[in-house]
Design a protein around this motif. Sequence first.
Motif, mmCIF file in Angstrom:
data_model
loop_
_atom_site.group_PDB
_atom_site.id
_atom_site.type_symbol
_atom_site.label_atom_id
_atom_site.label_comp_id
_atom_site.label_asym_id
_atom_site.label_seq_id
_atom_site.Cartn_x
_atom_site.Cartn_y
_atom_site.Cartn_z
ATOM 1 N N ALA A 64 0.724 -1.267 0.048
ATOM 2 C CA ALA A 64 -0.063 0.276 -0.067
ATOM 3 C C ALA A 64 0.910 1.157 0.137
ATOM 4 C CB ALA A 64 -0.914 0.014 1.085
ATOM 5 N N ASP A 65 1.771 1.195 0.858
ATOM 6 C CA ASP A 65 2.800 2.372 1.066
ATOM 7 C C ASP A 65 3.490 2.753 -0.408
ATOM 8 O OD1 ASP A 65 2.238 2.774 3.511
ATOM 9 O OD2 ASP A 65 3.756 1.936 4.298
ATOM 10 N N ARG A 66 3.948 1.505 -1.026
ATOM 11 C CA ARG A 66 4.583 1.764 -2.437
ATOM 12 C C ARG A 66 3.476 2.259 -3.461
ATOM 13 N NH1 ARG A 66 7.361 -3.598 -4.386
ATOM 14 N NH2 ARG A 66 7.797 -1.859 -6.070
ATOM 15 N N ILE A 67 2.302 1.828 -3.575
ATOM 16 C CA ILE A 67 1.242 2.298 -4.333
ATOM 17 C C ILE A 67 1.075 3.541 -4.175
ATOM 18 C CG2 ILE A 67 -0.990 1.947 -5.105
ATOM 19 C CD1 ILE A 67 -0.806 -0.868 -4.571
ATOM 20 N N VAL A 68 0.798 4.090 -3.158
ATOM 21 C CA VAL A 68 0.694 5.484 -2.618
ATOM 22 C C VAL A 68 1.816 6.399 -3.107
ATOM 23 C CG1 VAL A 68 0.376 7.163 -0.910
ATOM 24 C CG2 VAL A 68 -0.880 5.048 -0.852
ATOM 25 N N ALA A 69 3.072 6.157 -2.963
ATOM 26 C CA ALA A 69 4.367 6.685 -3.509
ATOM 27 C C ALA A 69 4.213 6.841 -4.969
ATOM 28 C CB ALA A 69 5.513 6.043 -2.676
ATOM 29 N N MET A 70 3.699 5.607 -5.676
ATOM 30 C CA MET A 70 3.733 5.693 -7.137
ATOM 31 C C MET A 70 2.848 6.672 -7.509
ATOM 32 S SD MET A 70 3.140 2.816 -9.876
ATOM 33 C CE MET A 70 4.885 2.034 -10.230
ATOM 34 N N LEU A 71 1.708 6.588 -6.973
ATOM 35 C CA LEU A 71 0.522 7.518 -7.592
ATOM 36 C C LEU A 71 1.040 9.005 -7.268
ATOM 37 C CD1 LEU A 71 -2.559 5.551 -6.283
ATOM 38 C CD2 LEU A 71 -1.804 5.837 -8.805
ATOM 39 N N ASN A 72 1.484 9.361 -6.127
ATOM 40 C CA ASN A 72 1.950 10.857 -5.677
ATOM 41 C C ASN A 72 3.150 11.017 -6.615
ATOM 42 O OD1 ASN A 72 -0.071 11.563 -3.651
ATOM 43 N ND2 ASN A 72 1.183 10.555 -2.258
ATOM 44 N N ASP A 73 3.959 10.301 -6.708
ATOM 45 C CA ASP A 73 5.216 10.600 -7.693
ATOM 46 C C ASP A 73 4.557 10.780 -9.079
ATOM 47 O OD1 ASP A 73 7.999 10.847 -8.347
ATOM 48 O OD2 ASP A 73 7.590 9.078 -9.466
ATOM 49 N N SER A 74 3.657 10.166 -9.692
ATOM 50 C CA SER A 74 3.079 10.499 -11.109
ATOM 51 C C SER A 74 2.322 11.791 -11.082
ATOM 52 C CB SER A 74 2.225 9.485 -11.288
ATOM 53 O OG SER A 74 2.849 8.134 -11.543
ATOM 54 N N ASN A 75 1.590 12.330 -9.904
ATOM 55 C CA ASN A 75 1.030 13.414 -9.883
ATOM 56 C C ASN A 75 2.271 14.635 -9.829
ATOM 57 O OD1 ASN A 75 -1.151 15.492 -9.468
ATOM 58 N ND2 ASN A 75 -0.687 15.508 -7.485
ATOM 59 N N ASP A 76 3.161 14.428 -9.185
ATOM 60 C CA ASP A 76 4.247 15.442 -8.872
ATOM 61 C C ASP A 76 4.841 15.615 -10.389
ATOM 62 O OD1 ASP A 76 3.707 15.618 -6.171
ATOM 63 O OD2 ASP A 76 5.384 14.534 -5.672
ATOM 64 N N ILE B 163 8.123 4.679 -15.493
ATOM 65 C CA ILE B 163 9.244 5.089 -14.847
ATOM 66 C C ILE B 163 9.979 4.225 -13.761
ATOM 67 C CG2 ILE B 163 10.364 7.236 -13.901
ATOM 68 C CD1 ILE B 163 8.150 8.854 -15.380
ATOM 69 N N ASP B 164 9.072 4.225 -12.673
ATOM 70 C CA ASP B 164 9.416 3.345 -11.487
ATOM 71 C C ASP B 164 9.186 1.982 -11.672
ATOM 72 O OD1 ASP B 164 9.986 5.879 -10.111
ATOM 73 O OD2 ASP B 164 7.880 5.967 -9.943
ATOM 74 N N PRO B 165 10.037 1.342 -11.127
ATOM 75 C CA PRO B 165 9.729 -0.307 -11.097
ATOM 76 C C PRO B 165 8.326 -0.763 -11.038
ATOM 77 C CG PRO B 165 11.759 0.124 -9.633
ATOM 78 C CD PRO B 165 10.776 1.580 -9.886
ATOM 79 N N ASP B 166 7.904 -1.665 -11.349
ATOM 80 C CA ASP B 166 6.482 -2.073 -11.372
ATOM 81 C C ASP B 166 6.205 -2.542 -9.891
ATOM 82 O OD1 ASP B 166 6.160 -1.385 -13.921
ATOM 83 O OD2 ASP B 166 5.960 -3.250 -14.748
ATOM 84 N N ILE B 167 4.958 -2.359 -9.493
ATOM 85 C CA ILE B 167 4.619 -3.120 -8.292
ATOM 86 C C ILE B 167 3.558 -4.233 -8.288
ATOM 87 C CG2 ILE B 167 3.335 -2.664 -5.820
ATOM 88 C CD1 ILE B 167 4.245 0.247 -6.505
ATOM 89 N N GLU B 168 4.060 -5.449 -8.077
ATOM 90 C CA GLU B 168 3.190 -6.643 -8.427
ATOM 91 C C GLU B 168 2.544 -7.081 -7.236
ATOM 92 O OE1 GLU B 168 3.158 -10.814 -10.698
ATOM 93 O OE2 GLU B 168 4.892 -9.500 -10.716
ATOM 94 N N LEU B 169 1.380 -7.158 -6.707
ATOM 95 C CA LEU B 169 0.916 -7.703 -5.594
ATOM 96 C C LEU B 169 0.774 -9.019 -5.600
ATOM 97 C CD1 LEU B 169 -2.462 -5.473 -5.189
ATOM 98 C CD2 LEU B 169 -0.355 -5.449 -4.171
ATOM 99 N N PRO B 170 1.051 -9.824 -4.525
ATOM 100 C CA PRO B 170 0.929 -11.200 -4.285
ATOM 101 C C PRO B 170 -0.278 -11.932 -4.960
ATOM 102 C CG PRO B 170 1.816 -10.391 -2.132
ATOM 103 C CD PRO B 170 1.026 -9.079 -3.067
ATOM 104 N N GLU B 171 -0.157 -13.030 -5.465
ATOM 105 C CA GLU B 171 -1.303 -13.746 -6.206
ATOM 106 C C GLU B 171 -2.469 -13.969 -5.323
ATOM 107 O OE1 GLU B 171 -1.680 -17.945 -8.083
ATOM 108 O OE2 GLU B 171 -0.107 -16.942 -8.848
#
Length: 155
Positions: free
Chosen positions: A49-61, A85-93
């Motif tokens: 969740a923290d990584r997803i939030v960071a990716m979304l906020n980074d994309s907005n910035d 741009i950033d490494p992909d985030i893959e959730l566990p199956e």
Amino acid sequence: MKADTEQGEIAGFSLVEMLVVLAIAAIVFSIGAVSLSALRGRLTSDHYADRIVAMLNDSNDRAMAGSTERTVSINLKRKIFTNGIDPDIELPENFRLTVTVGKETVTDARKLDVIFLPDGTCSGAEIAIADTQGRSIRIVTNWLTGLTGRADVDP
């Protein structure tokens, strides 16, 4: 351990003493590994969740700083978040993923995009992640400000 004597014996540990020390070290290591594994299992959903939030906020910035549209794509079938741009985030199956973009809730195998515009607005999104222990985490991206934050369902 043998001590130095006048007969010239060399100080050192016997084989039995070394085996006892190794057995104790193995027991301590296995207890530590089990504890770390349990801790990692509890923190996994928070970590993602923290990584997803960071990716979304980074994309907005990046959209606002570069005066260009930025997109975060979500592949629901493979449970992968990517912004190119950033490494992909893959959730566990075994995680459950539900996404609402533009007020359309989607849980099937479709690919969705969260679009961030240079003026700070975006398409908006609500992302729900549920892990195997039943912990649910909700991530919300405000369509007006483009800001993303966690709104956890479980305390």
